[in-house]
Structure formats: structure tokens, C-alpha cells
Scaffold this motif. Structure first.
Motif, PDB file in Angstrom:
ATOM      1  N   LYS A   8       4.871  52.141  15.658  1.00 54.26           N
ATOM      2  CA  LYS A   8       4.360  52.697  16.907  1.00 54.26           C
ATOM      3  C   LYS A   8       3.845  51.560  17.766  1.00 54.26           C
ATOM      4  N   ILE A  10       1.479  51.203  21.334  1.00 52.32           N
ATOM      5  CA  ILE A  10       0.755  51.885  22.419  1.00 52.32           C
ATOM      6  C   ILE A  10      -0.243  50.921  23.035  1.00 52.32           C
ATOM      7  N   TYR A  14       0.331  47.241  18.358  1.00 57.18           N
ATOM      8  CA  TYR A  14       1.487  47.600  17.535  1.00 57.18           C
ATOM      9  C   TYR A  14       0.988  47.983  16.148  1.00 57.18           C
ATOM     10  N   ARG A  37      10.124  41.517  23.560  1.00 57.49           N
ATOM     11  CA  ARG A  37       9.222  42.663  23.462  1.00 57.49           C
ATOM     12  C   ARG A  37       9.310  43.267  22.065  1.00 57.49           C
ATOM     13  N   THR A  39       9.472  45.836  19.349  1.00 58.00           N
ATOM     14  CA  THR A  39      10.037  47.175  19.499  1.00 58.00           C
ATOM     15  C   THR A  39       9.865  47.944  18.204  1.00 58.00           C
ATOM     16  N   VAL A  40       9.603  49.225  18.347  1.00 54.97           N
ATOM     17  CA  VAL A  40       9.499  50.086  17.166  1.00 54.97           C
ATOM     18  C   VAL A  40      10.764  49.915  16.314  1.00 54.97           C
ATOM     19  N   PRO A  71      16.545  56.769  21.966  1.00 58.42           N
ATOM     20  CA  PRO A  71      15.309  56.068  22.307  1.00 58.42           C
ATOM     21  C   PRO A  71      15.381  54.599  21.882  1.00 58.42           C
ATOM     22  N   ARG A  72      14.475  53.803  22.453  1.00 58.46           N
ATOM     23  CA  ARG A  72      14.501  52.373  22.158  1.00 58.46           C
ATOM     24  C   ARG A  72      13.878  52.110  20.789  1.00 58.46           C
ATOM     25  N   THR A 200       7.164  57.174  30.688  1.00 61.14           N
ATOM     26  CA  THR A 200       7.885  56.383  29.707  1.00 61.14           C
ATOM     27  C   THR A 200       7.417  56.840  28.347  1.00 61.14           C
ATOM     28  N   ARG A 201       8.353  57.249  27.551  1.00 62.35           N
ATOM     29  CA  ARG A 201       7.938  57.704  26.247  1.00 62.35           C
ATOM     30  C   ARG A 201       8.390  56.708  25.198  1.00 62.35           C
ATOM     31  N   HIS A 202       7.477  56.377  24.330  1.00 62.88           N
ATOM     32  CA  HIS A 202       7.837  55.441  23.293  1.00 62.88           C
ATOM     33  C   HIS A 202       8.092  56.194  22.010  1.00 62.88           C
ATOM     34  N   GLU A 204       8.403  56.786  18.039  1.00 65.09           N
ATOM     35  CA  GLU A 204       7.654  56.346  16.873  1.00 65.09           C
ATOM     36  C   GLU A 204       8.517  56.563  15.646  1.00 65.09           C
TER      37      GLU A 204
END
Ligand SMILES: Nc1nc2c(ncn2[C@@H]2O[C@H](COP(=O)(O)OP(=O)(O)OP(=O)(O)O)[C@@H](O)[C@H]2O)c(=O)[nH]1
Ligand SMILES: [Zn+2]
Length: 293
Positions: A8, A10, A14, A37, A39-40, A71-72, A200-202, A204
């Protein structure tokens, strides 16, 4: 140095899942300087600053094997593509589009045909056979009755998986049936996409077993294929693979050319319906390519 996986991210923090629990870390400034960057899904090394309160510093990102855009998430191994045998009715054209996107990302693929309890005539068997013959692992399941759930669990073992498929086919229900402790709300996955449209949704990662994770939001929420060059499409039809280099013409599209090794397999190794969808999608892509010229 402790190794782990980013589950995750946020607000500049991290969260790293390690053998010693989940650590909250900040990334070293060097990443920003180098334009990297975290990244999950990234495998990382951290130094522990406070063992008791589980704080650390994110020091190193290990090389990424794959990078999913939507998703990323890094290092996703596999797409679990879920369709329902009934309600909603199975749509194989749509299934093929999901398969193409997953193939293009070089993900391993598991197809789940869920809600078999709703299909008294077992019509789903035909689709299961078709895709098994094409070389895919197909699990016929019922989240309701618990059938197929053990096979699904086995397929998720030791990997990062993303679930994909239309709304309402039972993605959340299958995950809940396999891992009752997680208690994802039904409809949860799609709620997350809707939210994602505005903010923007990240994504998890949810840890499901010792060494396995699932992405908490569905993959391939856009089924546009337009970025795929028409001549590449053949490589994403799994069962064409052994034949695509056997054609007389180099660069054969396997449509109008004579002495085509792929066409020779229609009704044999290649199901006529899959071939027809290949032709349809090639034409679609070509039209788009013409329009862009
Ligand atoms: N009869 C039957 N119903 C099921 C089965 N699996 C799921 N359902 C029902 O189908 C509906 C949709 O299930 P979800 O798990 O929310 O589907 P989803 O794919 O996660 O949907 P989204 O979150 O919208 O993407 C719910 O009402 C479930 O109870 C099944 O195997 N059999
Ligand atoms: Zn050919």
C-alpha cells in the motif's frame, strides 16, 4: 536490511509486508531524484528504524518483472478472468477481449466460470472445453456452493493475482468463498472503480496466504484494444502460437493469404468461433489504424 513487498502507498508512506510484519516506511529521497516511483507490488529492501513500532526506511527497489497500468501494480503474475455461467449470461466475445489484454501484458491466465449452480443444462461445459483446448486453465466454480474454490486457491498460491471480469459475475464472492477471513463486501471491487473515476485511486495488495497476494481492485477496467497493432493480435491468441510461423507468406495475417498454416487448423487445433473473433478484431483494429492515418 529486510526484504518485503509494497502492499500500500498513501500520502508518501509505503507499507511493506515482510516476514516480521508490515512496516511503515518513507522512501529515500534518491528515488524522487532519479524519477523512480515506488509502486505497489514492488519487491523492496528496507532498513528497520523502529522494530517495535514497525517503522523503517525504503532503501531499494528490486527489478520489476511486470508493470500493470490499470490498476498500477508491479510484478503481477496472473490474471484471474471471471465470467458467470448465467446472470449475467456468458459473453465469449468479451471474454476474448479480457484474454487479449492479459496476454498482451504477458500475464499467466486462469479462467473461472462461476455461478455454475445457475446453469442447469451445464451449457458452460462447452465454453470450458473450448478454452481448455486453447490451452487455458479453466475452473468451473460456484461461490454459492463452494465448488471449484479449492482449485482456485491452488491456482493463486505463490503469486500476485489480479481479478478481472464484468460486474456481477462473482469476483468478490469467489474471493470470500476462498478466504472467508477477508470478508470483502460483494460489490466491493466495483465500488472501488467508481471511486477511482473521480479521484486517483491506488491499488493495494491483500495478502491471502504466506506467499500470495491479490490486487484489491479489478484489472482491465477498460477493454479498448486500439493500442494493439493489428499484426500483433495473432500472438495473443494462445492456440495460434504453434502455427503462426508456418505460413507461406512472411507477415501472413491468416485471413486472405493462401497456404496459411493457421487457417489450416480451423476446426482442428483452432475453434472456428475463436478464429472468427480473431478476424473480427483484426478488422476492427485495421479500421482504427486507417482512421488514424
Ligand atoms: N447463484 C450464485 N450467485 C452468485 C455466485 N457468486 C456470486 N453470486 C451473486 O452474484 C452477485 C454479484 O456477486 P459479486 O461477488 O458482488 O460480483 P463481482 O464480480 O465482485 O461484482 P463487481 O464488484 O460489481 O465487479 C451477488 O449477489 C452474489 O451473491 C454463485 O456462484 N452462484
Ligand atoms: Zn497465415
Amino acid at each position: 536490511m529486510l526484504e518485503g513487498v509494497i502492499v500500500k502507498g498513501i500520502g508518501g508512506f509505503y507499507y511493506i509486508d515482510t516476514k516480521r510484519g508490515v512496516f511503515e516506511t518513507r522512501a529515500r529521497g534518491i528515488f524522487r531524484k532519479e524519477g523512480i516511483r515506488p509502486t505497489v507490488g514492488d519487491h523492496v529492501k528496507i532498513s528497520v528504524l523502529d522494530e517495535e513500532n514497525k517503522k523503517g526506511s525504503l532503501d531499494e527497489i528490486l527489478p520489476r518483472r511486470t508493470e500493470l497500468i490499470r490498476p498500477r501494480v508491479s510484478n503481477v503474475d496472473q490474471a484471474v478472468i471471471v465470467f458467470a455461467a448465467k446472470s449475467p449470461d456468458m459473453n465469449l466475445d468479451l471474454l476474448d477481449r479480457f484474454l487479449l489484454l492479459a496476454e498482451e501484458q504477458e500475464l499467466d491466465i486462469v479462467i473461472v466460470l462461476n455461478k455454475i449452480d445457475k446453469d442447469n443444462n451445464q451449457d458452460y461445459e462447452e465454453a470450458a472445453t473450448l478454452y481448455r483446448q486453447a490451452g487455458y486453465l479453466v475452473i468451473c466454480a460456484s461461490a454459492e456452493l463452494g465448488s471449484g474454490v479449492e482449485d482456485l486457491k491452488a491456482a493463486l498460491e505463490n503469486r500476485i493475482s489480479v481479478f478481472a471480469g464484468p460486474s456481477g459475475v462473482g469476483k468478490s464472492s469467489l474471493i470470500n468463498a476462498a478466504f472467508p477471513g477477508l470478508e470483502l463486501n460483494t460489490g466491493e471491487l466495483s465500488k472501488k472503480i467508481q471511486r477511482g473515476r473521480h479521484t486517483t485511486r491506488h491499488a493495494e495488495l491483500i495478502r491471502i496466504t504466506e506467499n500470495s497476494y491479490i490486487v484489491d481492485s479489478p484489472g482491465f477496467t477498460s477493454l479498448f484494444l486500439n493500442h494493439i497493432p493489428s499484426e500483433k493480435l495473432q500472438y495473443y491468441f494462445k492456440e495460434f502460437e504453434p502455427f503462426v510461423h508456418g505460413c507461406y507468406y512472411n507477415g501472413c495475417m491468416h485471413i486472405n493469404e493462401p497456404d496459411c498454416a493457421v487457417k489450416a487448423q480451423i476446426g482442428k487445433a483452432i475453434h472456428p468461433m475463436r478464429y472468427q473473433r480473431y478476424v473480427n478484431i483484426v478488422q476492427e483494429l485495421k479500421k482504427e489504424e486507417e482512421r488514424k492515418k
